[in-house]
Design an enzyme around this catalytic site. Structure first.
Site, PDB file in Angstrom:
ATOM      1  N   ASP A 389       0.840  -1.194   0.000  1.00 48.68           N
ATOM      2  CA  ASP A 389       0.000   0.000   0.000  1.00 48.68           C
ATOM      3  C   ASP A 389       0.879   1.250   0.000  1.00 48.68           C
ATOM      4  O   ASP A 389       2.065   1.203   0.342  1.00 48.68           O
ATOM      5  CB  ASP A 389      -0.903  -0.019   1.234  1.00 48.68           C
ATOM      6  CG  ASP A 389      -2.187   0.758   1.044  1.00 48.68           C
ATOM      7  OD1 ASP A 389      -2.280   1.535   0.072  1.00 48.68           O
ATOM      8  OD2 ASP A 389      -3.111   0.589   1.866  1.00 48.68           O
ATOM      9  N   GLU A 392       3.301   4.780  -3.966  1.00 51.59           N
ATOM     10  CA  GLU A 392       3.494   5.647  -5.139  1.00 51.59           C
ATOM     11  C   GLU A 392       4.889   6.307  -5.175  1.00 51.59           C
ATOM     12  O   GLU A 392       5.372   6.498  -6.304  1.00 51.59           O
ATOM     13  CB  GLU A 392       2.391   6.723  -5.166  1.00 51.59           C
ATOM     14  CG  GLU A 392       1.020   6.198  -5.473  1.00 51.59           C
ATOM     15  CD  GLU A 392       0.317   5.621  -4.245  1.00 51.59           C
ATOM     16  OE1 GLU A 392      -0.707   4.934  -4.413  1.00 51.59           O
ATOM     17  OE2 GLU A 392       0.799   5.858  -3.124  1.00 51.59           O
ATOM     18  N   ASP A 458      -8.007   4.284  -3.583  1.00 48.77           N
ATOM     19  CA  ASP A 458      -9.041   4.669  -2.619  1.00 48.77           C
ATOM     20  C   ASP A 458     -10.138   5.493  -3.284  1.00 48.77           C
ATOM     21  O   ASP A 458     -10.303   6.696  -3.025  1.00 48.77           O
ATOM     22  CB  ASP A 458      -8.410   5.457  -1.474  1.00 48.77           C
ATOM     23  CG  ASP A 458      -7.410   4.634  -0.689  1.00 48.77           C
ATOM     24  OD1 ASP A 458      -7.367   3.411  -0.869  1.00 48.77           O
ATOM     25  OD2 ASP A 458      -6.666   5.222   0.115  1.00 48.77           O
TER      26      ASP A 458
END
Length: 674
Positions: A389, A392, A458
């Protein structure tokens, strides 16, 4: 004696003119790579998404005013042409067989700048723009995953910067019979405008891209994947249903949910343990009070046929036991201009907002260190599935110009972070014989060659967001990301007691059963029971199990759980084809490129070779229009009614049914009830 502009260096054509060096070289089967710089030398050690493949046996054609490189279906021409400020080097690419121009540079003005414009950013870095002629009617697909809600991206401006829900995989497919690998991990943008196509880099040492040509979209996609890596097989244990929520707080809660699934006769393949199961971010181990015996938990789940997946963030809490050691070794992403290169976010200990840094995935030794902690904290308990998670990396505010990685200036390298993070896990899996899998929120060129499933991030719990994910998934397929999924029901904003959300969840769940990975997740609200649920990350979210939405919804969801299980033999065949470069979830035009109407369909797709899936994307809808491509016959999987392709039909879609059509007499166990 004049100095030649064009020379040959083996299969490579080299041009030097007015301080710029350009390389043209054949790569793969039907592709030509272009590199250009105003630096003294090309940076051959720069991060690349390309595999290290042997050069094709091809020699460039060198003339006084041109160099030509031909490789399979593509012919690249670099010519010295007359322009207002004097001769300039310009490129164009043609189809070898037809001579048709696929893509060509175009100067923006009669005098200045040229087709490739460089502005110094200091040192060896340049702000770079390269321009190409635009064509009416050209369609563009790929570029990773973006939330602009467009499938055909002609007319879009797309930022090349990784972010939650925005995934930069810089491969662009054109309906004119070519694709472009933009082989730079730097930040920038691409403008696919009516008057020009422009690629830009914020700060990079050089231009680096590959043009791939072919006669059909699937052939072009396959050649792209041969250059950047074919996907591995998805483990058989990952083909079924994945259960997830924000968050299961204890080992007992995880096991209670799994046992309830078993007792209800509901299939499950993967049980996901979300964040804050850990001690502190950056220690990468279970909190012993909440998870006293992880090995026993993993063993019991495996006895039920369920694999355990754990959330792993690349963040390091400044209070973590590992922080000083990692900082001292240079394993933390550094700052060029500011004291903090990271984020401020919640953590378990202390249970408040903390200063979080990111381990430097561009540093090979940092990747080894991180894996060592993962091995000790998770692998030794039997875990082989990892949810990567926030990779990025997720920093807010995100200023790449302020970051200093081991690999270089943040502006020049930051987009490669997720792929290098994944590479560390993939190499460890291979070295240690682990049949492992990653779920990742981000990707870059080459991600698909690792055992990685990407999910769309998300996103909100609304029908418009649901519709955007269908288009995003189709563009991910056209980017070569064959293992892809979403948070079924959306991540945020869904209240489990609200009828409108229950309808959305049903429609999203139905579609999820026909995505490459079938995963339920969300940060659910339950205002009627506890208004804090679904709002406070440390407090957690409401229930998100199949039975959490009332008996009517449970019955529908259970039906699709069993349907997915019945399709497992078909899934195995479909996933095997994916390892050859054929996406399981794919746009209609990939199989029907000669049907112009198929190129217009952005709200339905094929799932494998035999099944057309048309999700219901509007609230309250009980039917929807479905285009059936020309060149096949189509049979409604629910009613058995058969249609000739090349027409739009109205399909019934009561709440318990997603429109499905079987191709050319295929038989799949859709309507059977177990």
């Amino acid at each position: 004696m004049s100095v030649p502009v064009f020379t040959a260096d083996g299969p490579r054509a080299v041009a030097r003119w007015r301080g710029e060096t350009i390389w043209l070289e054949p790569v793969g089967r039907n592709a030509v790579r272009v590199r250009a710089t105003r630096n003294a030398a090309m940076d051959e050690a720069a991060i690349s998404g390309l595999l290290d493949l042997p050069a094709p046996d091809a020699a460039p054609e060198i003339g006084e005013n041109a160099a030509i490189v031909t490789n399979g279906a593509v012919r690249a021409e670099l010519r010295l042409v007359k322009r207002g400020m004097g001769p300039a080097l310009e490129l164009r690419f043609l189809n070898t067989s037809t001579g048709a121009v696929l893509m060509e540079e175009e100067p923006p003005h009669i005098l200045w700048p040229g087709t490739r414009a460089y502005t110094s950013e200091g040192g060896d870095l340049w702000r770079i723009e390269t321009r190409f002629r635009a064509h009416d009617g050209e369609r563009f697909h790929g570029l990773g995953q973006h939330q602009h809600g467009r499938f055909d991206q002609k007319g879009c401006v797309v930022d090349l910067l990784q972010a939650n829900t925005e995934v930069v995989v810089p491969w662009l497919h054109s309906s004119r019979g070519y694709g472009v690998i933009w082989n730079s991990p730097g930040t920038g943008r691409v403008e696919l405008a009516a008057n020009r196509t422009l690629w830009s880099l914020t700060a990079a040492p050089q231009i680096d891209y590959v043009v791939v040509a072919g006669d059909a979209p699937q052939a072009i996609l396959t050649d792209y994947l041969h250059l950047t890596g074919l996907p591995p097989a998805l483990p058989d244990w990952a083909l079924g249903f994945w259960q997830c929520k924000l968050r299961y707080e204890t080992q007992d809660e995880v096991l209670e949910v799994a046992r309830a699934h078993r007792d209800r006769g509901l299939p499950m393949d993967v049980m996901v343990v979300d964040f804050f199961h850990w001690s502190r971010m950056g220690e990468w181990r279970f909190d012993e009070a909440a998870f006293p015996d992880p090995a026993a938990m993993v063993a019991e789940l495996r006895e039920m046929g369920i694999e355990t997946m754990v959330s792993v963030w690349p963040t390091v809490n400044a209070n973590a036991a590992t922080y000083d050691e990692m900082a001292n070794a240079g394993y933390i992403v550094g700052a060029r201009h500011a004291p903090l290169a990271g984020s401020v976010f919640y953590d378990r200990d202390p249970p408040v907002k903390n200063a979080l840094h990111f381990y430097d995935a561009t540093h090979p030794s940092a990747r080894d260190y991180h894996w060592g902690r993962i091995r000790e904290g998770y692998v030794r308990h039997g875990i082989r599935a990892f949810w990567l998670d926030a990779n990025e990396p997720e920093m807010y505010p995100m200023h790449p110009e302020g970051l200093r990685y081991h690999a270089g200036d943040g502006r020049a390298v930051t987009n490669a972070y997720p792929a290098l993070h994944q590479k560390g896990y993939a190499e460890a899996f291979a070295a240690e014989g682990i049949d492992g899998l990653m779920l990742s929120r981000s990707a870059w060129l080459g991600t698909q060659r690792h055992p990685v499933v990407v999910w769309s991030g998300d996103v909100a719990s609304t029908f418009p967001d649901f519709a955007r994910q269908v288009k995003a998934g189709l563009n991910m397929a056209m980017s070569g990301i064959v293992w892809w999924t979403t948070d079924i029901g959306g991540f945020k904003g869904g209240d489990i007691g609200e009828p409108d959300f229950r309808e959305l969840l049903v429609r999203w769940f139905q579609w999820g059963a026909f995505c490459p990975v079938f995963r339920l997740h969300g940060f659910r609200q339950d205002a009627a029971t506890d208004p804090k649920l679904g709002h406070d990350f440390l407090y957690g979210g409401a229930a998100n199990e199949v039975w959490s939405y009332g008996p009517e919804v449970e019955a529908i969801l259970a039906r699709y759980l069993h349907l997915r299980e019945r399709l497992r033999p078909y899934l195995r065949r479909t996933m095997a084809a994916a390892s050859e470069g054929v996406p399981p979830l794919r746009p209609l035009f990939l199989d029907f490129p000669d049907d112009p109407a198929a190129w217009d369909v952005a709200d339905a797709h094929l799932f494998g070779p035999d099944l057309l899936v048309a999700p219901v994307l509007e609230a309250g809808a009980a039917e929807r229009a479905v285009y059936l491509p020309r060149g096949a016959t189509w049979t409604c999987a629910w009613t058995g009614e058969t249609y000739t392709g090349g027409q739009t039909v109205t399909a019934d879609a009561p709440l318990d049914r997603i429109p499905l059509f079987l191709r050319d007499g295929a038989t799949l166990p859709i309507a059977e009830e177990s």
